[in-house]
Design a protein around this motif. Structure first.
Motif, short mmCIF file in Angstrom:
data_model
loop_
_atom_site.label_atom_id
_atom_site.label_comp_id
_atom_site.label_asym_id
_atom_site.label_seq_id
_atom_site.Cartn_x
_atom_site.Cartn_y
_atom_site.Cartn_z
N THR A 44 0.87 -1.18 0.00
CA THR A 44 0.00 0.00 0.00
C THR A 44 0.90 1.23 0.00
O THR A 44 1.86 1.29 0.78
N PRO A 45 0.63 2.21 -0.86
CA PRO A 45 1.48 3.39 -0.85
C PRO A 45 1.19 4.33 0.32
O PRO A 45 2.08 5.06 0.75
N GLY A 46 -0.04 4.31 0.83
CA GLY A 46 -0.35 5.31 1.87
C GLY A 46 -1.37 4.83 2.87
O GLY A 46 -2.34 5.52 3.17
N GLY A 47 -1.17 3.65 3.41
CA GLY A 47 -2.14 3.13 4.37
C GLY A 47 -3.21 2.32 3.65
O GLY A 47 -3.25 2.26 2.42
N THR B 67 -5.67 3.42 0.66
CA THR B 67 -5.21 3.72 -0.70
C THR B 67 -5.16 2.42 -1.48
O THR B 67 -4.75 1.40 -0.94
N PRO B 68 -5.58 2.45 -2.76
CA PRO B 68 -5.56 1.21 -3.54
C PRO B 68 -4.17 0.58 -3.54
O PRO B 68 -3.17 1.29 -3.62
N LEU B 69 -4.12 -0.74 -3.39
CA LEU B 69 -2.81 -1.37 -3.29
C LEU B 69 -2.14 -1.46 -4.66
O LEU B 69 -2.80 -1.41 -5.70
N SER C 210 -11.22 1.00 -1.48
CA SER C 210 -9.97 1.04 -2.23
C SER C 210 -9.23 -0.30 -2.27
O SER C 210 -8.88 -0.78 -3.35
N PRO C 211 -8.97 -0.92 -1.08
CA PRO C 211 -8.21 -2.16 -1.15
C PRO C 211 -8.96 -3.25 -1.90
O PRO C 211 -8.34 -4.06 -2.59
N ILE C 212 -10.29 -3.28 -1.79
CA ILE C 212 -11.06 -4.37 -2.40
C ILE C 212 -11.01 -4.26 -3.93
O ILE C 212 -10.67 -5.21 -4.63
N VAL C 213 -11.34 -3.06 -4.43
CA VAL C 213 -11.40 -2.90 -5.89
C VAL C 213 -10.02 -3.15 -6.50
O VAL C 213 -9.88 -3.85 -7.52
N SER C 214 -8.96 -2.63 -5.85
CA SER C 214 -7.63 -2.82 -6.43
C SER C 214 -7.18 -4.27 -6.30
O SER C 214 -6.50 -4.79 -7.19
N ALA C 215 -7.55 -4.93 -5.21
CA ALA C 215 -7.16 -6.33 -5.05
C ALA C 215 -7.82 -7.20 -6.12
O ALA C 215 -7.18 -8.09 -6.69
N VAL C 216 -9.09 -6.93 -6.40
CA VAL C 216 -9.77 -7.72 -7.43
C VAL C 216 -9.12 -7.44 -8.79
O VAL C 216 -8.96 -8.32 -9.62
N LYS C 217 -8.71 -6.19 -8.99
CA LYS C 217 -8.08 -5.83 -10.27
C LYS C 217 -6.78 -6.62 -10.49
O LYS C 217 -6.55 -7.16 -11.56
N PHE C 218 -5.95 -6.69 -9.46
CA PHE C 218 -4.63 -7.30 -9.64
C PHE C 218 -4.62 -8.80 -9.34
O PHE C 218 -3.78 -9.53 -9.85
N GLY D 6 -1.42 9.28 -0.06
CA GLY D 6 -1.95 9.14 1.30
C GLY D 6 -0.96 9.57 2.35
O GLY D 6 -0.33 10.63 2.23
N THR D 7 -0.79 8.73 3.37
CA THR D 7 0.09 9.09 4.49
C THR D 7 1.47 8.47 4.34
O THR D 7 2.23 8.42 5.30
N ARG D 8 1.81 7.97 3.18
CA ARG D 8 3.13 7.35 2.94
C ARG D 8 3.39 6.19 3.89
O ARG D 8 4.51 6.01 4.35
N ALA D 9 2.34 5.45 4.19
CA ALA D 9 2.48 4.26 5.03
C ALA D 9 2.63 3.07 4.11
O ALA D 9 1.65 2.58 3.56
N LEU D 10 3.86 2.64 3.92
CA LEU D 10 4.12 1.57 2.96
C LEU D 10 4.11 0.24 3.70
O LEU D 10 5.03 -0.07 4.45
N GLN D 11 3.04 -0.51 3.49
CA GLN D 11 2.94 -1.82 4.11
C GLN D 11 3.33 -2.83 3.05
O GLN D 11 2.73 -2.87 1.97
N ILE D 12 4.33 -3.64 3.37
CA ILE D 12 4.91 -4.54 2.39
C ILE D 12 4.42 -5.96 2.67
O ILE D 12 4.50 -6.43 3.81
#
Lengths: 436, 161
Positions: free
Chosen positions: A283-286, A289-291, A397-405, A314-320
């Motif tokens: 995630t770029p910002g928590g 934000t779309p992953l 955001s996370p759901i739509v982007s997760a389904v996309k990728f 977003g908040t620049r919270a990069l969760q890897i």
């Protein structure tokens, strides 16, 4: 050439007793305040506008412009509110900042209050972080003792009362209008806008609400000039920011760098993804934000480029997350969070997040149906843009982007539980590192 | 109309802390959250009598006091144990093993999140991200953050409380 780290806010974090007033003054602290108090308030606003500083709380609205929106003084009270209700999953920048260097926030708040001609300022802090609360209270008391707060600050004729207010555990209070309701002693529920807080905020008076990091950036901008700040970063995303790395990364923590640094560079600094594993998504910002995935490693982390890649800085919270992580499970966890934290004011968010959790639990258990994926997207579509505030939008955001990728993982949820595809113990550290 | 100031529900000395707090805030209705904080600190939880008394003192209707007390997750209307253990289940802690810590505590102490052990020693709570992601997995024992612990370590420290 890789982008170097540029510690500005974090420069003094490892100094001895960095949180004390003496240590802060030794590093040149409160000199910017002396400069600012010799300037006209409007000149301070113009200076921050020129620096190109954009809100560090996620939305990226230009800070100087926000200050400029306040109507002309009419003799009534005006307020500065510092939003220190940092609770976005993965975001850990404001809390370490306030713990290590509370005086930079206090100094920034005094300068900002001077700029907007406010005689009362609040720091709205998360109630859970009692250690930070104590530290801020101590810093405010120290500053008051030395004449930086109170009446006639440093003989300038400017008065300021700074109050540290502890919240009581509600993610929604990070939303600025909900925060204002909470400060007034009510349930934290977002307000209808307009009127915007600049016109009618706290107690229906002109109010500026800024993030901790935005306010803490002000002293260095005043001290070094707007050109110094705008000389860092990229085009429309000036300056430096704190990037918080967490998750499957070797050395998690805060990395202060110019906006526009890439995840590849940050990962190099942080010792890379967990040993023996590779990046799957981040995630770029928590979590709101779309992953993004490994193909976005070289996206410059500034407002425009991340938006161009289909997400938000977003908040620049990069969760890897590495390849052992089930994206369905990660997304379900976030969605449970949003369902729990939805304040209940508007139907799309309150009911939508509840149903998203139900459908995602089915998919995690391998009991989903073919229609479930479309149903997820349909519910998201009915929340996005229809919720009262950004909490609902963030939940989708996370759901739509997760389904996309990772659509195939959701499809697999129609026949195989996620814990069989991605045994959960493989993604935790304890499965591989024996307990110490 | 209320003619006299409301009286504290009992002569427990802790009410004085609540009274002092209210007086400092000028009995202003917008100080409700601060006063609830003080009351919970003094008594450990918010009993119905406390909500009634605070509401009457500040001129806030019971519906709003109850609404605020139940809206914020920090406030609890149930008594707590002598010690509290908050397990962070935020994203970073979760993937670093918060689930295993939580299960272990649940199994060993026979307590579920939000509950207190039968001997009233430990209250188990969960929190979504306490902002200590770089210490993941993090737990908060009696207000002190402890990071990078495995289930065994957490149980050991719980026993030492």
């Amino acid at each position: 050439m890789p982008t170097p780290l540029t510690p500005v806010l974090s420069a003094t974090w490892d100094a001895r007793d960095s949180w004390t007033l003496d240590a802060y003054e030794k590093q040149g602290g409160y000199q910017a305040l002396r400069t600012a108090l010799t300037m006209e308030p409007d000149a301070v606003v113009a200076l921050v506008k020129d620096s190109g500083l954009r809100g560090r709380g996620g939305a990226g609205f230009p800070t100087g412009m926000k200050w400029g929106f306040l109507p002309k003084p009419d003799g009534g009270p005006r307020y500065l509110v510092v939003n220190a209700d940092e609770s976005e999953p993965g975001t850990c920048k404001d809390i370490p900042l306030m713990l290590a260097s509370p005086h930079v926030l206090v100094e920034g708040a005094i300068i900002a209050a001077h700029a907007i001609r406010a005689a009362k300022a609040f720091i709205y802090l998360r109630g859970e972080v009692v250690h930070v609360y104590r530290r801020l209270l101590a810093a405010v008391a120290e500053a008051k003792d030395r004449g930086y707060l109170g009446a006639n600050i440093l003989g300038s004729g400017f008065d300021l009362d700074l109050v540290v207010h502890a919240g009581a555990g509600a993610y929604i209070c990070g939303e600025e209008t909900a925060l204002l309701d909470s400060l007034e002693g009510r349930r934290g529920q977002p307000r209808l806008r307009p009127p915007f807080p600049a016109v009618a905020g706290l107690y229906a008076r002109p109010t500026v609400v800024n993030n901790v990091e935005s306010i803490a950036s002000v002293p260095s901008i005043v001290a070094n000039g707007p050109d110094w700040f705008s000389g860092m970063g990229t085009g429309k995303s000036a300056g430096v920011g704190l990037f918080s790395l967490s998750g499957h990364v070797t050395r998690p923590g805060q990395y202060e760098a110019p906006l526009g640094i890439t995840l590849r560079e940050l990962l190099d600094l942080a010792g890379g993804v967990r040993h023996g594993h590779e990046l799957k998504f981040w995630t770029p910002g928590g979590s709101s934000t779309p992953l993004l995935t490994a193909e976005h490693l070289d996206v410059p982390l500034d407002f425009e480029s991340v938006a161009g890649a289909g997400s938000m800085l977003g908040t620049r919270a990069l969760q890897i997350f590495d390849e052992t992580t089930s994206v369905v499970r990660a997304v379900l966890r976030w969605t449970e969070f949003y369902a729990h934290e939805s304040c209940g004011k508007c139907t799309p968010c309150r009911e939508g997040t509840y149903w998203l959790v139900q459908v995602l639990r089915r998919i995690e258990a391998g009991k989903g149906t073919e229609e479930d994926i479309e149903k997820l997207l349909d519910i998201c579509d009915n929340i996005l843009g229809r919720a009262f505030c950004a909490l609902g939008d963030g939940a989708t955001s996370p759901i739509v982007s997760a389904v996309k990728f990772f659509r195939d993982e959701f499809v697999a949820g129609t026949h195989t539980p996620a814990w069989e595809l991605f045994p959960y113990e493989r993604s935790t550290l304890f499965a591989e590192v024996p307990a110490r | 109309m209320l003619q006299t100031a409301p009286r504290a529900p009992s002569d427990d000395k802790r009410w004085r802390m609540v009274d002092t707090r209210m007086r400092r805030l000028g009995f202003s209705p917008d100080g409700l959250i601060e006063v609830l904080h003080t009351a919970q600190e003094a008594f450990g939880y918010l009993e119905p009598e406390a909500l009634d008394y605070i509401g009457a003192s500040l001129g806030v209707p019971p519906s709003r006091v109850y609404g605020v007390a139940t809206f914020y997750s920090h406030f609890t209307l149930k008594p707590k144990g002598r010690h509290t253990c908050v397990v962070c289940t935020g994203t970073a802690c979760y993937i670093n093993g918060a689930g295993a810590i939580l299960r272990r505590i649940e199994d060993d102490l026979h307590v579920r999140p939000g509950e207190t052990t039968e001997d009233e020693e430990v209250s188990l709570l969960t929190a979504r991200c306490i902002g200590a992601c770089s210490l993941a997995p993090a737990v908060v024992l009696d207000g002190r953050i402890q990071g990078k612990l495995g289930p065994d370590d957490v149980m050991n420290r719980l026993e030492q409380l």
